[in-house]
Motif scaffolding. Sequence first.
Motif, PDB file in Angstrom:
ATOM      1  N   VAL A 137     -16.140  -7.790  -6.998  1.00 32.30           N
ATOM      2  CA  VAL A 137     -17.445  -7.286  -7.569  1.00 32.30           C
ATOM      3  C   VAL A 137     -17.467  -7.812  -8.912  1.00 32.30           C
ATOM      4  O   VAL A 137     -16.485  -7.817  -9.676  1.00 32.30           O
ATOM      5  N   PRO A 139     -19.813  -5.554 -12.049  1.00 34.94           N
ATOM      6  CA  PRO A 139     -20.693  -4.677 -12.363  1.00 34.94           C
ATOM      7  C   PRO A 139     -21.347  -4.846 -13.841  1.00 34.94           C
ATOM      8  O   PRO A 139     -20.629  -5.514 -14.701  1.00 34.94           O
ATOM      9  N   HIS A 217     -15.733 -10.245 -13.101  1.00 33.17           N
ATOM     10  CA  HIS A 217     -15.594  -9.932 -11.632  1.00 33.17           C
ATOM     11  C   HIS A 217     -13.944  -9.833 -11.414  1.00 33.17           C
ATOM     12  O   HIS A 217     -13.169 -10.327 -12.134  1.00 33.17           O
ATOM     13  N   PRO A 220     -12.526  -4.388  -6.659  1.00 35.38           N
ATOM     14  CA  PRO A 220     -13.707  -3.093  -6.580  1.00 35.38           C
ATOM     15  C   PRO A 220     -12.925  -1.955  -7.227  1.00 35.38           C
ATOM     16  O   PRO A 220     -13.493  -1.407  -8.037  1.00 35.38           O
ATOM     17  N   HIS A 261     -26.082  -2.763 -12.118  1.00 34.95           N
ATOM     18  CA  HIS A 261     -26.250  -3.919 -11.146  1.00 34.95           C
ATOM     19  C   HIS A 261     -24.924  -4.317 -10.658  1.00 34.95           C
ATOM     20  O   HIS A 261     -23.877  -4.231 -11.411  1.00 34.95           O
ATOM     21  N   VAL A 262     -24.764  -4.671  -9.229  1.00 32.40           N
ATOM     22  CA  VAL A 262     -23.299  -5.013  -8.857  1.00 32.40           C
ATOM     23  C   VAL A 262     -23.604  -6.283  -8.028  1.00 32.40           C
ATOM     24  O   VAL A 262     -24.331  -6.507  -7.254  1.00 32.40           O
ATOM     25  N   HIS A 264     -21.653  -9.234  -5.933  1.00 30.50           N
ATOM     26  CA  HIS A 264     -20.681  -9.265  -4.677  1.00 30.50           C
ATOM     27  C   HIS A 264     -20.364 -10.573  -4.267  1.00 30.50           C
ATOM     28  O   HIS A 264     -21.163 -11.466  -4.022  1.00 30.50           O
ATOM     29  N   GLU A 348     -26.424 -10.033  -5.712  1.00 28.34           N
ATOM     30  CA  GLU A 348     -26.769  -8.985  -6.535  1.00 28.34           C
ATOM     31  C   GLU A 348     -27.201  -7.686  -5.906  1.00 28.34           C
ATOM     32  O   GLU A 348     -28.483  -8.182  -5.496  1.00 28.34           O
ATOM     33  N   PRO A 358     -19.233   5.571 -10.296  1.00 30.94           N
ATOM     34  CA  PRO A 358     -19.165   4.050  -9.888  1.00 30.94           C
ATOM     35  C   PRO A 358     -18.353   3.791  -8.592  1.00 30.94           C
ATOM     36  O   PRO A 358     -18.661   2.573  -7.954  1.00 30.94           O
ATOM     37  N   ILE A 362     -20.206   1.514  -5.862  1.00 25.06           N
ATOM     38  CA  ILE A 362     -19.705   0.260  -5.258  1.00 25.06           C
ATOM     39  C   ILE A 362     -19.304   0.308  -3.773  1.00 25.06           C
ATOM     40  O   ILE A 362     -19.584  -0.356  -3.198  1.00 25.06           O
ATOM     41  N   SER A 365     -22.680   0.178  -1.827  1.00 21.16           N
ATOM     42  CA  SER A 365     -22.985  -1.135  -1.505  1.00 21.16           C
ATOM     43  C   SER A 365     -22.243  -2.013  -0.824  1.00 21.16           C
ATOM     44  O   SER A 365     -22.786  -2.908  -0.008  1.00 21.16           O
TER      45      SER A 365
END
Length: 450
Positions: A137, A139, A217, A220, A261-262, A264, A348, A358, A362, A365
């Motif tokens: 990820v 973020p 990145h 996670p 926004h995350v 992946h 995203e 967080p 995460i 998602s």
Amino acid sequence: MTDWTDKLPPAAQAYVERHRLDEVECVIADLPGIARGKAVPATKFATLRHFHLPNSIFYQTITGDWGEAATDGFTEPDMILKPDMATATAAPWAEDGTLQVIHDAFDQKGQPVPTAPRNVLKRVVELYKAQGWHPVVAPEMEFYLIGRNIDPAKAIEPMTGRTGRPAAARQAYSMTAVDEYGPVIDDIYEWAEIQGFEIDGITQEGGAGQLEINLRHGDPVTLADTIFYFKRLIREAALKHDCFATFMAKPIEGEPGSAMHVHHSVIDEKGRNIFSGPAGGETDAFFHFIGGLQEHLPSAVALMAPYVNSYRRYVKDHAAPINLEWGRDNRTTGIRVPISDHASRRIENRIAGMDCNPYLGIAGSLACGYLGLMQEIWPDKRFHGDAYEAEDAIPRGVYAALDLFDAAKDLHEVLHPEFARVYSVVKRAEYDEFLQVISPWEREHLLLNV
């Protein structure tokens, strides 16, 4: 130095070499993401293998009240909290030498406590690993620097910059706007370096005093730890310069909200991005991940928009998509595919607010993407054009979001059913607390008119 400090991460070890270490803060994130724990003398920490806190810290609402989540009476049994020394980092704003260490929560039988947010994210990551996948990820953190606000009845105002004028809105990507609060940013950079955090960049966003920090990145859990630490770092940097930092989803009326926004991607055991095929094209896995987000995100919004204020961010044309369309390089869609080469192809999620925990944002998602991969869900057709014109696709309030969350049994199995039960109980209790507060809007428009 003692033996335990020899095993610290490089940045923490460098800090200890330059400072006399007085204190260690043993911390864990509760459901809102607040740091709970104990501060102990460094000499005592050297002899500790664990410490205890009651499991009721995961039953607390944001106000400090309690949700009725205990199943065997409110006896508050102790959890065993064990340090993850890989998370050790400095608290550079402290007057005396201080380290922070994140702990993991176990029950008295040695099993991970399912309601601990860090354990929830670890559980999701382990499900990926069981398939031979490693989720990655990246973020983005948006937040506001605001004037000191000690009266809850007073509207929030942007901070005053070096020119003596309040920070201006609608100055996205302006370097001059960033310079207005340069001293705060300088401390953020300096303290982040001391703590061993790598910032990919800081930009001015569209709101008055709104900034965005991008992180590189990575794993996670590590990135969620970093955001957990960063929120405190940013708040301390702001306080040093006589202002506040806020991560509220919508702190200022008429200004854009703050998102987390995350991005992946998923790597296989050979280090290859499973979203890209041998010839560089998009794979079934790429589309299944998007399909999972489209199918399951409505049920996970309760994790990504946890408060009444969170839903004030979801306003059309205010940089907060309320749709679940997907598009290429299209910031009006809830799910965006950024420009990238095939090795770094990523997806995203633009739905989560910066007010979410967080670990849970995460985890939620990634859980949606995982379900898409396992259930082989195909997404809708790619959206072209302005997706603000698309239909709303997410719940617009806490209760609607919790109803969807409660019904999402597939999602519960990924996150853990006990976590899902407790989370819903606590969030409903929180909303009941909110309903007891009479707002200025109600007094203005209802007092003499109804």
